[in-house]
Design an enzyme around this catalytic site. Structure first.
Site, short mmCIF file in Angstrom:
data_model
loop_
_atom_site.label_atom_id
_atom_site.label_comp_id
_atom_site.label_asym_id
_atom_site.label_seq_id
_atom_site.Cartn_x
_atom_site.Cartn_y
_atom_site.Cartn_z
N SER A 1 0.82 -1.17 -0.09
CA SER A 1 0.06 0.07 -0.05
C SER A 1 1.03 1.07 0.03
O SER A 1 2.19 1.10 0.11
CB SER A 1 -0.92 -0.13 1.15
OG SER A 1 -1.51 1.31 1.32
N TYR B 1 -2.07 -0.40 10.29
CA TYR B 1 -2.04 -0.79 9.02
C TYR B 1 -0.73 -0.27 8.07
O TYR B 1 -0.09 -1.19 7.36
CB TYR B 1 -3.28 -0.12 8.56
CG TYR B 1 -3.80 -0.50 6.89
CD1 TYR B 1 -3.73 -1.86 6.68
CD2 TYR B 1 -3.91 0.67 5.95
CE1 TYR B 1 -4.02 -2.31 5.24
CE2 TYR B 1 -4.25 0.18 4.69
CZ TYR B 1 -4.24 -1.01 4.20
OH TYR B 1 -4.81 -1.51 3.17
N1 LIG Z 1 -8.74 -0.33 -1.20
C1 LIG Z 1 -7.77 0.28 -1.42
O1 LIG Z 1 -7.64 1.46 -1.50
C2 LIG Z 1 -6.35 -0.35 -0.99
C3 LIG Z 1 -5.39 0.36 -1.11
C4 LIG Z 1 -4.01 -0.43 -0.83
C5 LIG Z 1 -4.08 -1.76 -0.56
N2 LIG Z 1 -5.26 -2.42 -0.44
C6 LIG Z 1 -5.09 -3.51 -0.18
O2 LIG Z 1 -5.69 -4.55 -1.15
C7 LIG Z 1 -6.28 -5.74 -0.42
C8 LIG Z 1 -7.60 -5.84 -0.98
O3 LIG Z 1 -8.38 -4.88 -0.53
P1 LIG Z 1 -9.90 -4.59 -0.84
O4 LIG Z 1 -10.06 -2.96 -0.70
O5 LIG Z 1 -10.23 -5.33 -2.05
O6 LIG Z 1 -10.65 -5.05 0.52
P2 LIG Z 1 -11.97 -6.00 0.61
O7 LIG Z 1 -12.32 -5.81 2.10
O8 LIG Z 1 -13.03 -5.68 -0.35
O9 LIG Z 1 -11.33 -7.29 0.56
C9 LIG Z 1 -10.67 -8.19 1.39
C10 LIG Z 1 -11.01 -9.73 1.56
O10 LIG Z 1 -10.21 -10.16 2.46
C11 LIG Z 1 -11.34 -11.05 3.37
N3 LIG Z 1 -10.52 -11.49 4.37
C12 LIG Z 1 -10.56 -10.74 5.59
N4 LIG Z 1 -9.89 -11.47 6.59
C13 LIG Z 1 -9.50 -12.52 6.19
C14 LIG Z 1 -8.97 -13.64 6.61
N5 LIG Z 1 -8.46 -13.70 7.84
N6 LIG Z 1 -8.87 -14.86 5.88
C15 LIG Z 1 -9.21 -14.89 4.56
N7 LIG Z 1 -9.72 -13.93 4.05
C16 LIG Z 1 -10.01 -12.75 4.63
C17 LIG Z 1 -12.61 -10.52 3.34
O11 LIG Z 1 -13.61 -11.30 3.62
C18 LIG Z 1 -12.55 -9.76 1.96
O12 LIG Z 1 -13.37 -10.49 1.05
C19 LIG Z 1 -5.95 -5.75 0.97
O13 LIG Z 1 -4.64 -6.31 1.04
C20 LIG Z 1 -5.81 -4.27 1.21
O14 LIG Z 1 -5.15 -4.08 2.27
C21 LIG Z 1 -6.33 -1.75 -0.80
#
Ligand SMILES: NC(=O)c1ccc[n+]([C@@H]2O[C@H](COP(=O)([O-])OP(=O)(O)OC[C@H]3O[C@@H](n4cnc5c(N)ncnc54)[C@H](O)[C@@H]3O)[C@@H](O)[C@H]2O)c1
Length: 283
Positions: free
Chosen positions: A166, A179
């Protein structure tokens, strides 16, 4: 979602953790569209199944598997199901992760006055359990699946791991110390693992998305009536391209990193996909 270009992943097996989520469901579909069989692992089995069903309906091959990335036994069980159905993992995308309000301060910076305001969640009142939850989900939640799914890759002498870092790995973002630290650890682990696994023919890279409006950050970025919060305006003012990313923006870099043909000498990198956010000093 249409992939911007195709790589040939026929005969390959991919595992996407957190594949039921917003960003990773789109990445799962792109990998499937290039011919790999995709296992969608998620704590929410219904979400994983929904994505798998959509992939299958579009002519790909996928299945949803219930898995907790923080529980080694649950990951081992998922691997058993995977191997029986699709064969061993060639491509691992460690996508499960996110922040939690329990590890988020109310204020960007500390002031003396905040000591007198018991309603405010300051750095001093953050619950260690909240910090632990967020740190573990992002860091251990990437490390444990890697321990399980790369064993077959290491034995075969070939494989690929993609972690999700991130912006806050480059510079911490205010309010979210756990985070930020966890994603810095994910970037560090990406480099460590790339070195460790190079003799086994496993390439390890990370994608660092900028700001994408998803469920995990909706409360920080939007108001209840759908407007933008002051934090959103700050982000957009600090993003030279002046907009949030969309999940499709991640696909080109993802496929490039996965492809041995075009990125066969690329390992240990963290690629920002951020509209210039990480490059901009603010001046
Ligand atoms: N959304 C953003 O702007 C952004 C920016 C940088 C990084 N990220 C990273 O991208 C990745 C995906 O993020 P997103 O925005 O799609 O989030 P999201 O919440 O839509 O998806 C995360 C998924 O992980 C699953 N999950 C949570 N805990 C879990 C566990 N213990 N075991 C298995 N599955 C589990 C959830 O059920 C969910 O489906 C993450 O690593 C997040 O930190 C997101």
């Amino acid at each position: 979602m249409a992939v911007p270009f195709k790589i040939d992943l026929s005969g390959k097996v991919a595992v996407v953790t957190g594949g039921g989520g917003i960003l990773c469901s789109v990445m799962s579909k792109a990998i499937a569209e290039c011919g790999a069989k995709v296992a969608i692992l998620d704590l929410r089995k219904d979400a994983a199944d929904k994505v798998a069903n959509e992939i299958n309906a579009a002519g790909g091959t996928a299945m949803g598997i219930a898995c907790n990335v923080l529980d080694r036994a649950s990951i081992e069980e998922a691997n058993k199901i995977l191997v029986d159905a699709f064969g061993p993992c060639d491509i691992l995308l460690n996508g499960a992760g996110g922040n939690n309000p329990k590890a988020t301060t109310d204020n960007e910076t500390m002031t003396k006055e905040l000591f007198d305001n018991a309603d405010m969640k300051t750095f001093y009142s953050l619950d260690p359990k909240g910090i632990e939850f967020v740190f573990n989900l992002n860091f251990l939640g990437s490390l444990l699946p890697t321990q399980v799914f790369t064993q077959a890759m290491a034995k075969s002498g070939h494989g690929c791991v993609i972690n999700i870092s991130s912006m806050n790995a480059f510079k911490p973002l205010t309010k979210i110390p756990a985070y930020s630290a966890a994603k810095a650890a994910v970037s560090n682990f990406t480099q460590w693992l790339a070195v460790h696994m190079a003799p086994c023919g496993i390439r390890v890279n990370a994608i660092a998305p900028g700001f994408f409006l998803t469920d995990q950050n909706r409360a920080l970025l939007t108001t209840p009536d759908g407007g933008l919060t002051p934090r959103s305006h700050k982000i957009l003012n600090h993003t030279p391209m002046g907009k949030f990313g969309t999940p499709d923006d991640l696909i080109g870099a993802l496929l490039w990193l996965i492809s041995d043909e075009v990125a066969g000498f690329v390992t240990g990198t963290v690629i920002p996909i951020d509209g210039g956010f990480s490059a901009y000093s603010g001046v």
